[in-house]
Design an enzyme around this catalytic site. Sequence first.
Site, short mmCIF file in Angstrom:
data_model
loop_
_atom_site.label_atom_id
_atom_site.label_comp_id
_atom_site.label_asym_id
_atom_site.label_seq_id
_atom_site.Cartn_x
_atom_site.Cartn_y
_atom_site.Cartn_z
NE ARG A 130 -0.51 -1.02 -6.93
CZ ARG A 130 -1.87 -0.71 -6.70
NH1 ARG A 130 -2.88 -1.50 -6.65
NH2 ARG A 130 -1.82 0.56 -6.04
CB THR A 139 3.43 -3.72 2.41
OG1 THR A 139 4.70 -3.62 3.28
CG2 THR A 139 3.40 -2.91 1.38
NE ARG A 159 -3.29 -1.78 1.37
CZ ARG A 159 -3.61 -1.84 2.67
NH1 ARG A 159 -4.98 -2.08 2.98
NH2 ARG A 159 -2.79 -1.49 3.59
CG HIS A 160 1.91 -1.23 -3.69
ND1 HIS A 160 2.41 -1.71 -4.84
CD2 HIS A 160 1.41 0.25 -4.30
CE1 HIS A 160 2.46 -0.84 -5.69
NE2 HIS A 160 2.09 0.13 -5.39
CB VAL A 161 -1.40 -5.52 0.73
CG1 VAL A 161 -2.15 -6.40 -0.11
CG2 VAL A 161 -1.30 -6.05 2.22
#
Length: 382
Positions: free
Chosen positions: A109, A142, A167-169
Amino acid sequence: MKKKQQHPGGGADPWPHGAPLGGAPAGLGSWKRRVSLLPFLRFSLRDYGFCMATLLVFCLGSLFYQLSGGPPRFLLDLRQYLGNSTYLDDHGPPPSKVLPFPSQVVYNRVGKCGSRTVVLLLRILSEKHGFNLVTSDIHNKTRLTKNEQMELIKNISTAEQPYLFTRHVHFLNFSRFGGDQPVYINIIRDPVNRFLSNYFFRRFGDWRGEQNHMIRTPSMRQEERYLDINECILENYPECSNPRLFYIIPYFCGQHPRCREPGEWALERAKLNVNENFLLVGILEELEDVLLLLERFLPHYFKGVLSIYKDPEVIIVALWLNFANTCSRVLSSALPGLLQQSHAVPRLGPRDGLPELPVASPRRKRAKENVTRFTLKTTKTQ
């Protein structure tokens, strides 16, 4: 009456059923056409040759199996025809479960693009449909090193299927490290709206803790924290004159160092990954259409998501959990006029992050085409 067979020396043939295997003793006649192991079991030389040819074929098949690391296709077809049960299946470890739908989904995301609302929906859907929702406590890392990528991919790949990891990645290439490439989904939004949401988030945080914003921006002075966004734009504060429009691109470009450099290379790499690895990239401003498409494309994960999203109780919770985002939308209607009147945000070029806009535009157009193709209609709220 039928005459008995005579052998060359005269008298009855001592082997009326044929000579024994290995030949008849000398002086008892030449090889017969038919050979017998036992009086009741006989075969010809042609049958013997067929057996040897069959054995040769299976030997060659076994050799090919060992050299190529797997059985040839015709042996797999033969096994399927004869039945899938073998001794190893019955007595060995259970075979891996192969699901008839995508069992590995990754939602990497993008920050401040409605992900909190989507994750809330996913928590409800995971309990309803029984898939494994895998989340991460890491929210602000990230970019990963090679070892970190390998470790994360290993942890994701070993999760119980079907799973949805979020996950923010930035985009991870699973196949580069020998893993099965999952199905990717994501949601982006208008860069100006994302800037607004992030502006308030950096100052006041969110529901995760009263002091969350203090941890994120500890050095921010009080007068700067409560700075009016209109003044920030009109007075050319650094935060508002460089809105980081390129922020979204690395989420689709990947972990390569050049993905963090605004330019055509990162843009083209992002487009390639979107076309090859992402099932859907939605637009937050058209969230209902995005949810409908997710329900159609991934029903085992998103079936009934739109009805849950429209549930008043869920909406109230979602609005509470996304308070900072709600505050930013209140002022968003006044911002376009301010941007036109001020020179706080200069004319955008490749160095300022312009490549982000060509990504959003085709995705918006494709989303509309998908909605039309699948005859999905949303009920507009009054």
